[in-house]
Scaffold this active site. Structure first.
Site, mmCIF file in Angstrom:
data_model
loop_
_atom_site.group_PDB
_atom_site.id
_atom_site.type_symbol
_atom_site.label_atom_id
_atom_site.label_comp_id
_atom_site.label_asym_id
_atom_site.label_seq_id
_atom_site.Cartn_x
_atom_site.Cartn_y
_atom_site.Cartn_z
ATOM 1 N NE ARG A 88 78.739 37.859 62.893
ATOM 2 C CZ ARG A 88 77.786 37.949 62.496
ATOM 3 N NH1 ARG A 88 76.898 39.161 62.499
ATOM 4 N NH2 ARG A 88 77.371 37.315 61.394
ATOM 5 C CG ASP A 143 79.091 33.986 61.608
ATOM 6 O OD1 ASP A 143 78.421 33.219 61.052
ATOM 7 O OD2 ASP A 143 79.542 35.173 61.200
ATOM 8 N NE ARG A 155 82.390 31.757 57.931
ATOM 9 C CZ ARG A 155 82.286 33.101 58.480
ATOM 10 N NH1 ARG A 155 83.581 33.729 58.331
ATOM 11 N NH2 ARG A 155 81.276 33.416 59.258
ATOM 12 C CD GLU A 191 66.292 38.303 59.450
ATOM 13 O OE1 GLU A 191 66.856 38.200 60.522
ATOM 14 O OE2 GLU A 191 65.013 38.992 59.295
ATOM 15 C CG ASN A 192 69.542 31.878 60.565
ATOM 16 O OD1 ASN A 192 69.765 31.908 61.750
ATOM 17 N ND2 ASN A 192 70.299 32.489 59.869
#
Ligand code: FPP
Length: 262
Positions: A204, A33, A37, A80-81
């Site tokens: 993660r 993840d 960002r 879901e992406n």
């Protein structure tokens, strides 16, 4: 024993640690993840973060293999992406073409075998071909398995497994009383990993503390390590630091450790 130096994320202090070679997690799964960002912080488009994230995959795959990890599962694209903007989805679909197109010789040199789990038949033809070629070209490798979760979702995986089991019941091949955990395990996308199907350690990146529909069944007894680094900044030291944290944990699988049994 492997030695490594880590930097404390709050104090900035550098410390030397030893990793216990006999307790390297056999299966590590990573939710990669923070690519977006990472890019935004640098005033770059989000796809620049994904590109850098792909380079991190190369670094971390080699590092994990050298440390003796047996399976490295990476969450590259979820069911879901598809909700993301078309341009980003298209870019993410091209990444495997780029990645395998350049990295397969290196994977072979490191004896790393590629596997994929997910609904790959729904991927664009070029992505499917890149994946199929990488699987075929590394089939002979006997070292670490680099397992990409591509168009993967934990709930969808469970639904598909239940459908298969229900079909067997409907056709009279199976008595519902015979359904057990081993049987369900065999229906999941991790079945081909055999005894190594459940991750020992789940990492993660990027500070979020959620599963996002990843390996819902398989992580029942995994140790979770959440790290602050965005995926493009994750490196060998970050991997070693996460493994070090794993090695400080006492896994009990619902039972007791010997010192608490008294
Ligand atoms: C999550 O970060 C990342 C993804 C959805 C894509 C992950 C893909 C890679 C790291 C490249 C994979 C490489 C290969 C070879 C398939 P995000 O975009 O959700 O980040 P954000 O939360 O900061 O927006």
């Amino acid at each position: 024993m492997f030695s490594f130096f880590s930097k404390d994320q709050t104090t900035g202090e550098v410390a030397e640690h030893q990793l216990d070679e006999a307790n390297i997690p056999a299966h590590i799964a990573i939710i990669m993840d923070g690519n977006g960002r990472w890019a935004q912080q640098r005033h770059l488009p989000r796809i620049a973060g994904h590109k850098q994230g792909m380079n991190t995959v190369k670094t971390v795959a080699k590092a994990a293999s050298h440390l003796g990890v047996k399976v490295l599962t990476l969450y590259a694209f979820s069911t879901e992406n598809w909700k993301r903007p078309n341009a980003e989805v298209n870019y993410l679909m091209k990444l495997p073409v780029d990645f395998f197109g350049t990295f397969v010789p290196d994977l072979i040199k490191n004896n790393i075998r590629v596997k994929v789990m997910g609904y790959t038949d729904q991927l664009p033809a070029a992505t499917q071909k890149a994946v199929a070629d990488a699987i075929a070209d590394t089939r002979h490798c006997t070292g670490m398995v680099l397992n990409f979760a591509l168009n993967y979702g934990g709930r969808a995986e469970l639904v598909t497994a239940v459908q298969h089991v229900a079909q067997q019941v409907q056709s009279g091949q199976l008595d519902p009383a015979e359904i057990d955990e081993t049987m369900l395990d065999r229906q999941l996308m991790t079945a081909g990993l055999g005894e190594l199907r459940d991750p020992d350690l789940l990492i993660r990146t990027s500070g979020e503390k959620r599963l996002s529909n990843f390996m819902l069944w398989q992580v029942a007894y995994s140790e979770f390590v959440f790290v602050q680094e965005h995926w493009p900044d994750f490196d060998q030291t970050a991997l070693e630091t996460a493994i070090y944290e794993y090695q400080q944990r006492h896994r009990r699988y619902g039972g007791l450790t010997p010192d608490t049994e008294k």
